[in-house]
Design a protein around this motif. Structure first.
Motif, PDB file in Angstrom:
ATOM      1  N   ALA A   1     -21.308 -20.965   0.612  1.00 40.23           N
ATOM      2  CA  ALA A   1     -20.786 -19.804   0.155  1.00 40.23           C
ATOM      3  C   ALA A   1     -20.319 -20.024  -0.960  1.00 40.23           C
ATOM      4  CB  ALA A   1     -19.981 -18.998   1.146  1.00 40.23           C
ATOM      5  N   THR A   2     -20.279 -19.233  -2.059  1.00 38.42           N
ATOM      6  CA  THR A   2     -19.600 -19.252  -3.446  1.00 38.42           C
ATOM      7  C   THR A   2     -18.560 -18.179  -3.565  1.00 38.42           C
ATOM      8  OG1 THR A   2     -21.247 -17.458  -4.262  1.00 38.42           O
ATOM      9  CG2 THR A   2     -21.867 -19.697  -4.577  1.00 38.42           C
ATOM     10  N   THR A   3     -18.571 -17.133  -2.685  1.00 38.31           N
ATOM     11  CA  THR A   3     -17.484 -16.206  -2.738  1.00 38.31           C
ATOM     12  C   THR A   3     -16.600 -16.363  -1.475  1.00 38.31           C
ATOM     13  OG1 THR A   3     -18.793 -14.450  -4.252  1.00 38.31           O
ATOM     14  CG2 THR A   3     -16.566 -13.749  -3.100  1.00 38.31           C
ATOM     15  N   LYS A   4     -15.391 -16.615  -1.626  1.00 33.90           N
ATOM     16  CA  LYS A   4     -14.933 -17.096  -0.334  1.00 33.90           C
ATOM     17  C   LYS A   4     -13.251 -16.570  -0.185  1.00 33.90           C
ATOM     18  CE  LYS A   4     -16.781 -21.799   0.311  1.00 33.90           C
ATOM     19  NZ  LYS A   4     -16.626 -23.129   0.515  1.00 33.90           N
ATOM     20  N   THR A   5     -13.235 -15.605  -1.367  1.00 33.43           N
ATOM     21  CA  THR A   5     -11.854 -15.134  -1.330  1.00 33.43           C
ATOM     22  C   THR A   5     -11.833 -13.535  -1.433  1.00 33.43           C
ATOM     23  OG1 THR A   5     -11.127 -16.979  -2.746  1.00 33.43           O
ATOM     24  CG2 THR A   5      -9.637 -15.077  -2.632  1.00 33.43           C
ATOM     25  N   LEU A   6     -10.980 -12.825  -0.868  1.00 35.85           N
ATOM     26  CA  LEU A   6     -10.641 -11.487  -0.954  1.00 35.85           C
ATOM     27  C   LEU A   6      -9.100 -11.182  -1.505  1.00 35.85           C
ATOM     28  CD1 LEU A   6     -11.780  -8.620   0.029  1.00 35.85           C
ATOM     29  CD2 LEU A   6     -10.192  -8.604   1.763  1.00 35.85           C
ATOM     30  N   HIS A   7      -9.011 -10.277  -2.523  1.00 33.13           N
ATOM     31  CA  HIS A   7      -7.867 -10.072  -2.909  1.00 33.13           C
ATOM     32  C   HIS A   7      -7.729  -8.631  -3.048  1.00 33.13           C
ATOM     33  CE1 HIS A   7      -4.582 -11.175  -6.082  1.00 33.13           C
ATOM     34  NE2 HIS A   7      -3.958 -10.302  -5.528  1.00 33.13           N
ATOM     35  N   VAL A   8      -6.751  -7.930  -2.289  1.00 37.25           N
ATOM     36  CA  VAL A   8      -6.685  -6.443  -2.193  1.00 37.25           C
ATOM     37  C   VAL A   8      -5.175  -6.262  -2.830  1.00 37.25           C
ATOM     38  CG1 VAL A   8      -6.597  -4.406  -0.860  1.00 37.25           C
ATOM     39  CG2 VAL A   8      -8.216  -6.479  -0.281  1.00 37.25           C
ATOM     40  N   SER A   9      -5.178  -4.833  -3.696  1.00 36.56           N
ATOM     41  CA  SER A   9      -4.083  -4.324  -3.849  1.00 36.56           C
ATOM     42  C   SER A   9      -4.076  -2.890  -3.517  1.00 36.56           C
ATOM     43  CB  SER A   9      -3.743  -4.356  -5.606  1.00 36.56           C
ATOM     44  OG  SER A   9      -4.622  -3.608  -6.142  1.00 36.56           O
ATOM     45  N   LEU A  10      -3.125  -2.492  -2.552  1.00 37.60           N
ATOM     46  CA  LEU A  10      -2.887  -1.101  -2.211  1.00 37.60           C
ATOM     47  C   LEU A  10      -1.822  -0.563  -2.976  1.00 37.60           C
ATOM     48  CD1 LEU A  10      -3.156  -1.765   1.644  1.00 37.60           C
ATOM     49  CD2 LEU A  10      -4.992  -1.175   0.012  1.00 37.60           C
ATOM     50  N   ASN A  11      -2.143   0.364  -3.748  1.00 39.24           N
ATOM     51  CA  ASN A  11      -1.253   1.370  -4.745  1.00 39.24           C
ATOM     52  C   ASN A  11      -0.603   2.653  -4.200  1.00 39.24           C
ATOM     53  OD1 ASN A  11      -1.410  -0.561  -7.135  1.00 39.24           O
ATOM     54  ND2 ASN A  11      -3.636  -0.293  -6.324  1.00 39.24           N
ATOM     55  N   PHE A  12       0.676   3.118  -4.214  1.00 42.07           N
ATOM     56  CA  PHE A  12       1.173   4.179  -3.761  1.00 42.07           C
ATOM     57  C   PHE A  12       1.650   4.889  -4.807  1.00 42.07           C
ATOM     58  CE2 PHE A  12       1.330   0.692  -0.662  1.00 42.07           C
ATOM     59  CZ  PHE A  12       0.598   1.041   0.382  1.00 42.07           C
ATOM     60  N   GLY A  13       2.043   6.206  -4.588  1.00 46.01           N
ATOM     61  CA  GLY A  13       2.624   7.095  -5.706  1.00 46.01           C
ATOM     62  C   GLY A  13       3.844   6.704  -6.136  1.00 46.01           C
ATOM     63  N   PRO A  14       4.380   6.782  -7.377  1.00 46.53           N
ATOM     64  CA  PRO A  14       5.731   6.433  -7.678  1.00 46.53           C
ATOM     65  C   PRO A  14       6.592   7.147  -6.986  1.00 46.53           C
ATOM     66  CG  PRO A  14       4.236   6.827  -9.557  1.00 46.53           C
ATOM     67  CD  PRO A  14       3.600   7.319  -8.350  1.00 46.53           C
ATOM     68  N   SER A  15       6.390   8.374  -6.387  1.00 45.70           N
ATOM     69  CA  SER A  15       7.555   9.135  -5.611  1.00 45.70           C
ATOM     70  C   SER A  15       7.509   8.771  -4.020  1.00 45.70           C
ATOM     71  CB  SER A  15       7.233  10.664  -5.682  1.00 45.70           C
ATOM     72  OG  SER A  15       6.001  10.888  -5.002  1.00 45.70           O
ATOM     73  N   GLU A  16       6.660   7.886  -3.765  1.00 46.21           N
ATOM     74  CA  GLU A  16       6.470   7.251  -2.354  1.00 46.21           C
ATOM     75  C   GLU A  16       7.761   6.283  -1.995  1.00 46.21           C
ATOM     76  OE1 GLU A  16       2.399   8.236  -0.549  1.00 46.21           O
ATOM     77  OE2 GLU A  16       2.258   6.869  -2.123  1.00 46.21           O
ATOM     78  N   LYS A  17       8.618   6.620  -0.921  1.00 43.83           N
ATOM     79  CA  LYS A  17       9.582   5.635  -0.750  1.00 43.83           C
ATOM     80  C   LYS A  17       9.260   4.815   0.593  1.00 43.83           C
ATOM     81  CE  LYS A  17      11.919   6.608  -4.197  1.00 43.83           C
ATOM     82  NZ  LYS A  17      11.931   5.840  -5.481  1.00 43.83           N
ATOM     83  N   LEU A  18       8.521   3.583   0.569  1.00 45.04           N
ATOM     84  CA  LEU A  18       7.884   2.824   1.916  1.00 45.04           C
ATOM     85  C   LEU A  18       8.779   1.699   2.381  1.00 45.04           C
ATOM     86  CD1 LEU A  18       4.155   3.141   0.609  1.00 45.04           C
ATOM     87  CD2 LEU A  18       5.325   4.638   2.263  1.00 45.04           C
ATOM     88  N   THR A  19       9.165   1.668   3.666  1.00 45.59           N
ATOM     89  CA  THR A  19       9.991   0.494   4.110  1.00 45.59           C
ATOM     90  C   THR A  19       9.063  -0.589   3.975  1.00 45.59           C
ATOM     91  OG1 THR A  19       9.443   1.015   6.170  1.00 45.59           O
ATOM     92  CG2 THR A  19      11.454   2.093   5.267  1.00 45.59           C
ATOM     93  N   GLU A  20       9.406  -1.842   4.258  1.00 46.14           N
ATOM     94  CA  GLU A  20       8.601  -3.066   4.400  1.00 46.14           C
ATOM     95  C   GLU A  20       8.026  -2.893   5.537  1.00 46.14           C
ATOM     96  OE1 GLU A  20      10.877  -6.559   3.868  1.00 46.14           O
ATOM     97  OE2 GLU A  20      11.183  -6.227   1.665  1.00 46.14           O
ATOM     98  N   ASN A  21       8.522  -2.466   6.672  1.00 46.74           N
ATOM     99  CA  ASN A  21       7.727  -2.533   7.997  1.00 46.74           C
ATOM    100  C   ASN A  21       6.601  -1.265   7.767  1.00 46.74           C
ATOM    101  OD1 ASN A  21       9.335  -4.070   9.568  1.00 46.74           O
ATOM    102  ND2 ASN A  21      10.796  -2.655  10.120  1.00 46.74           N
ATOM    103  N   LYS A  22       6.791  -0.396   7.180  1.00 45.01           N
ATOM    104  CA  LYS A  22       5.496   0.744   6.995  1.00 45.01           C
ATOM    105  C   LYS A  22       4.725   0.106   5.932  1.00 45.01           C
ATOM    106  CE  LYS A  22       6.487   5.031   6.937  1.00 45.01           C
ATOM    107  NZ  LYS A  22       6.919   6.447   6.552  1.00 45.01           N
TER     108      LYS A  22
END
Length: 426
Positions: free
Chosen positions: A61-82
Motif C-alpha cells: 500500500a502507498t497510501t496508509k494515512t488519513l487526516h481529517v479536519s472537522l470545522n464548525f461555525g465560529p459562533s458554536e460553543k462545543l465542549t471537549e466531550n461533545k
C-alpha cells in the motif's frame, strides 16, 4: 459542520503537524481511540508506533494515512466531550471506528475545529479504500451527517459554505472607473461589507481593511472644505495605490458610513477586538517561527494565514508602522497594539538579527564537511585568480602531447646522428 479529508503519504508527517501545535500550546490531544494507553500517557513515539505496527502489515500500500479536519461555525460553543462524540460518530460513519486514531483540538483559528489522524491499514493487513473518500463515503453518509448536525445542533455545512462564498470581492479597477454608477456600486459593496463585518478602532485601521479591496475613505486635505466640515468621501485605488475615478460621498452609501457613525464604531469595537487579539498573535508567532529572512517573506507567510499586511512608510521610504488585517476573524490591529514585539521596528530588528545570525553560523561552520567544502571552494577561487589562463586550462596530457618547443637538455645517447652530405665535384 464541514469535513476536509486528506491522505498524506507519511503518517509521521501528519502526526508531527499536530504534535508541534501541541508543543506550542496551540492544540491539545483530546483522545487516543483503540490504543492501550490514554493520550496523555503517551509520547510522540508511542503514538507513532501504534500506527506503524499496522502499517508494517501491508508493504504494498502507498497510501496508509488519513487526516481529517472537522470545522464548525465560529459562533458554536462545543465542549471537549461533545467534540469527542462528534469525532467518534464521524469515524464510525466513514468506516474507521475500529482503527486507532488520535483526536486533536486546535485553538489557533477563530472557529472551533478538530483534527483526526488515523491509519488505513486494518488488523488483518488489508487496506481501507480511501479513493474519493471525501466525496463517496462521507457524502454517501450525507443523511447520517445531517443527523449529526441535527443531534448536536451544529450549523449545516451548506450554510457554512454559503458564508464562505459571500466573501468580499475587490473592486475591478478597469470596469469601475468608467462611469459614476458603476463606481458607486463597486465602492458601496466593499464599504458596506467592511463597515458591518470588520472590527476597527480608527480611520487608518478602517482604511487598512478597505485598501485590500482597492477602496479608501478620504477626508481630503486638512485645509480643505471637506475636512473642515467633517465630511468623508470614498474612492477607488488603482494598481499603484493612487486615487482614481469619481469620489463617492459617504452619505450616499446605504449603510451611512459617515465620520460620526464610524466614530461610534471605533468606540464599540474597543472591547470586541480584545477577545480576538490572541488569535492574531498566534498566527504571527507561527509565521515568525518559520524564520522569514525579509519583511516580504513574512508577509507571504501571513497571507497564507489569511492576514493582509499594510506597511506604513514616510516619503523617504522609511518604515514607521505596520497594520495587520485578519480576514478570518474580521479584525484589524496595529502591530504595536499587539505588543512591543510586534511593532514595525521590533519586527524589522528581529528579521535583521535572524539574517545576520544565520550568516554568521554559515561563516563559522568549519568543523563539519559542509564548512570544509565551502572553505575549499573559496580557496580554489582565490587560486584560480592567480593561475594564468593557459596553465589553468591545460591538462597534463595536453602538456605531454604539446607540439611546443622544448628547451630541456636531451642526453647525447638519445640524439640522432646527422648524415654527412657528400660533396659533389662539378
Amino acid at each position: 459542520m464541514v469535513a476536509k479529508i486528506t491522505t498524506p503519504k507519511s503518517i509521521e508527517a501528519a502526526l508531527n503537524y499536530n504534535e508541534k501545535k501541541v508543543q506550542k500550546g496551540n492544540a491539545v490531544c483530546l483522545h487516543a481511540a483503540n490504543y492501550l494507553k490514554d493520550a496523555k500517557e503517551m509520547n510522540f513515539y508511542q503514538k507513532l508506533s501504534g500506527f506503524e505496527r499496522l502499517n508494517s502489515l501491508n508493504e504494498r500500500a502507498t497510501t496508509k494515512t488519513l487526516h481529517v479536519s472537522l470545522n464548525f461555525g465560529p459562533s458554536e460553543k462545543l465542549t471537549e466531550n461533545k467534540l469527542l462524540q462528534i469525532a467518534s460518530d464521524y469515524m464510525q460513519k466513514i468506516g474507521f471506528a475500529n482503527q486507532p486514531y488520535l483526536v486533536y483540538k486546535h485553538e489557533d483559528a477563530g472557529h472551533p475545529h478538530i483534527h483526526i489522524v488515523s491509519t488505513t491499514i486494518k488488523q488483518d493487513g488489508s487496506r481501507i479504500n480511501t479513493h474519493n473518500i471525501g466525496r463517496n463515503q462521507s457524502e454517501k453518509a450525507r443523511k447520517e451527517r445531517k443527523e449529526i448536525e441535527q443531534t448536536y445542533g451544529l450549523i449545516k455545512a451548506e450554510r457554512q459554505q454559503q458564508l464562505a462564498k459571500s466573501a468580499i470581492k475587490a473592486v475591478d479597477i478597469e470596469k469601475a472607473i468608467y462611469g459614476k454608477s458603476e463606481t458607486k456600486r463597486s465602492i458601496s459593496n466593499v464599504v458596506s461589507a467592511v463597515f458591518s463585518q470588520y472590527k476597527f478602532t480608527s480611520l487608518p485601521e478602517f482604511n487598512a481593511a478597505l485598501k485590500q479591496f482597492n477602496v479608501i475613505a478620504d477626508r481630503g486635505k486638512e485645509e480643505g472644505r471637506i475636512y473642515k466640515n467633517r465630511g468623508l468621501v470614498y474612492r477607488i485605488l488603482d494598481a499603484n495605490g493612487n486615487k482614481a475615478g469619481v469620489p463617492i460621498k459617504a452619505s450616499s452609501i446605504g449603510c451611512k458610513p459617515i465620520l460620526s457613525n464610524l466614530e461610534k464604531k471605533f468606540t464599540d469595537n474597543e472591547t470586541a477586538k480584545e477577545s480576538l487579539k490572541p488569535f492574531v498573535k498566534i498566527k504571527l508567532d507561527d509565521c515568525l517561527s518559520q524564520s522569514p529572512a525579509t519583511m516580504k517573506e513574512l508577509m507571504e507567510h501571513l497571507k497564507q494565514k489569511n492576514i493582509y499586511t499594510l506597511l506604513r512608510q514616510n516619503a523617504e521610504g522609511r518604515l514607521y508602522g505596520i497594520t495587520f488585517v485578519d480576514n478570518q476573524n474580521k479584525v484589524v490591529f496595529n502591530g504595536s497594539d499587539l505588543g512591543k514585539g510586534y511593532s514595525a521596528a521590533a519586527l524589522q530588528s528581529r528579521l535583521t538579527a535572524g539574517t545576520e545570525k544565520s550568516q554568521k553560523q554559515d561563516e563559522t561552520k568549519g568543523g563539519g564537511s559542509g564548512g570544509s567544502i565551502q572553505k575549499e571552494m573559496v580557496q580554489q577561487k582565490q587560486q584560480d585568480k592567480t593561475i594564468p589562463l593557459t596553465a589553468k586550462t591545460e591538462s597534463p596530457l595536453d602538456v605531454l602531447l604539446s607540439t611546443k618547443e622544448q628547451y630541456d637538455n636531451t642526453p647525447n645517447s638519445l640524439l640522432k646522428k646527422k648524415r654527412k652530405k657528400k660533396k659533389r665535384n662539378l
